[in-house]
Design a protein around this motif. Structure first.
Motif, PDB file in Angstrom:
ATOM      1  N   GLY A 197       0.904  -1.264   0.022  1.00 59.06           N
ATOM      2  CA  GLY A 197       0.373   0.068   0.032  1.00 59.06           C
ATOM      3  C   GLY A 197       0.976   1.598  -0.170  1.00 59.06           C
ATOM      4  N   ALA A 198       0.162   2.504   0.620  1.00 62.64           N
ATOM      5  CA  ALA A 198       0.756   3.336   0.358  1.00 62.64           C
ATOM      6  C   ALA A 198       2.481   3.866   2.010  1.00 62.64           C
ATOM      7  CB  ALA A 198      -0.107   4.360   1.203  1.00 62.64           C
ATOM      8  N   PRO A 199       2.676   4.460   1.045  1.00 63.23           N
ATOM      9  CA  PRO A 199       4.265   4.790   1.736  1.00 63.23           C
ATOM     10  C   PRO A 199       3.789   4.662   3.549  1.00 63.23           C
ATOM     11  CG  PRO A 199       4.678   6.418   0.389  1.00 63.23           C
ATOM     12  CD  PRO A 199       2.522   5.291   0.057  1.00 63.23           C
ATOM     13  N   ILE A 200       5.167   4.857   4.593  1.00 64.20           N
ATOM     14  CA  ILE A 200       3.964   4.564   6.279  1.00 64.20           C
ATOM     15  C   ILE A 200       5.677   6.246   6.369  1.00 64.20           C
ATOM     16  CG2 ILE A 200       4.354   2.098   6.460  1.00 64.20           C
ATOM     17  CD1 ILE A 200       7.206   3.004   8.299  1.00 64.20           C
ATOM     18  N   HIS A 201       5.939   6.933   5.861  1.00 60.19           N
ATOM     19  CA  HIS A 201       6.493   7.601   6.153  1.00 60.19           C
ATOM     20  C   HIS A 201       7.290   8.637   5.451  1.00 60.19           C
ATOM     21  CE1 HIS A 201       8.416  10.131   8.939  1.00 60.19           C
ATOM     22  NE2 HIS A 201       9.954  10.147   8.569  1.00 60.19           N
ATOM     23  N   ILE A 202       7.526   9.642   5.240  1.00 61.02           N
ATOM     24  CA  ILE A 202       7.980  10.416   3.767  1.00 61.02           C
ATOM     25  C   ILE A 202       8.846  11.836   4.692  1.00 61.02           C
ATOM     26  CG2 ILE A 202       7.198  12.128   2.171  1.00 61.02           C
ATOM     27  CD1 ILE A 202       5.349  10.193   1.399  1.00 61.02           C
ATOM     28  N   GLY A 203      10.262  11.495   4.282  1.00 59.80           N
ATOM     29  CA  GLY A 203      11.160  12.440   5.235  1.00 59.80           C
ATOM     30  C   GLY A 203      12.042  12.023   5.970  1.00 59.80           C
ATOM     31  N   ASN A 204      11.925  12.636   6.699  1.00 56.78           N
ATOM     32  CA  ASN A 204      13.410  12.334   8.121  1.00 56.78           C
ATOM     33  C   ASN A 204      13.389  11.640   8.464  1.00 56.78           C
ATOM     34  OD1 ASN A 204      14.934  13.144   9.835  1.00 56.78           O
ATOM     35  ND2 ASN A 204      13.806  14.365  11.563  1.00 56.78           N
TER      36      ASN A 204
END
Length: 272
Positions: A197-204
């Motif tokens: 499915g969708a990402p669990i986190h974006i970024g840091n």
């Protein structure tokens, strides 16, 4: 050079079917990571445990669906999974395997013919390589494929939901993207919960307990360009973290990035 030429020819052969790819793996003609191959078809992570632990592992998958979306579960001793494809052999059709004894990785065989037992239960778990075809169609660059390496995977500090002896930490895969591409990737992959499915986190990455993106726990580091951000998906290597923490006398998984190719089309896994 011969192996490189063969790999390049496979990538360029858009008509290659999964059963043909499995035959190449079974004959050990192909032994590398499977990202980018048979793009219209789903790939699967593997976890194989003795039958006495299978119920607990099934509950572990149900409690951790982002990381462990189940595609199929075998019967004790069965090395075929008919739901995943014809002429499919769990013992030979992944390009590499990890063997664990009492939680320690002790062997990385190219097949399981000498290790297979009548009490083993195979679990096939959805893989993020499967949605990469849809990302590529959106012209979203996939750096590990462009650079010809295995996707970077990281063990986080996030605890999995425990079931019996199985726990461990969540593992994630990472793909660097522009902000616009990351937004589109969320839209595309959210339709495919059975392949993470969708990402669990974006970024840091520090929010996941990842100190250094250049040092993945599994796979290979990739370059991150200026103005790109890391995008993290729950990863089907998470069960290997659970197998290590459970310290079973014996367990098997695929080698990270070396997946089982199925006959299931990615399109059939979409939800509206």
């Amino acid at each position: 050079m011969a192996v490189l030429t063969f790999v390049q020819s496979l990538r360029q052969d858009l008509t290659l079917m999964p059963h043909d790819f499995r035959r190449q793996v079974r004959s050990k003609t192909f032994t590398g990571p499977t990202a980018g191959f048979c793009g219209e078809y789903a790939q699967a992570n593997l976890a194989i445990v003795p039958a006495e632990f299978a119920d607990d592992f099934l509950r572990f998958c149900v409690r951790n669906p982002k990381a462990c979306p189940l595609l199929a579960v075998g019967e004790p001793g069965a090395w075929s999974l008919p739901a995943l494809g014809r002429d499919l052999d769990i013992r030979t059709d992944a390009p590499g395997y990890n063997v664990y004894r009492h939680g320690e990785l002790c062997e990385q065989p190219s097949d399981l013919l000498e290790l297979w037992r009548d009490d083993l239960v195979a679990f096939a778990i959805g893989c993020s390589f499967s949605f990469e075809q849809m990302l590529a169609r959106e012209r979203i660059p996939l750096r590990h494929i462009d650079e010809g390496v295995n996707v970077p995977m990281y063990r986080t500090t996030i605890d999995n939901q425990r079931a019996g002896r199985f726990g461990g930490k969540l593992v994630v895969s990472m793909r660097p993207m522009s902000g616009a591409d990351a937004i589109r990737a969320v839209q595309v992959t959210s339709r495919f919960p059975s392949i993470h499915g969708a990402p669990i986190h974006i970024g840091n990455p520090a929010a996941l307990g990842i100190a250094d993106l250049s040092r993945p726990t599994y796979g290979d580091a990739v370059s991150i360009h200026e103005h790109e951000i890391p995008v993290f998906w729950a990863c089907g290597v998470t069960p290997q973290s659970a197998l290590e923490s459970a310290k079973l006398p014996f367990a098997i998984a695929h080698r990270p990035g070396h997946m089982l190719m199925t006959d299931i089309t990615n399109a059939s896994l979409a939800v509206l």
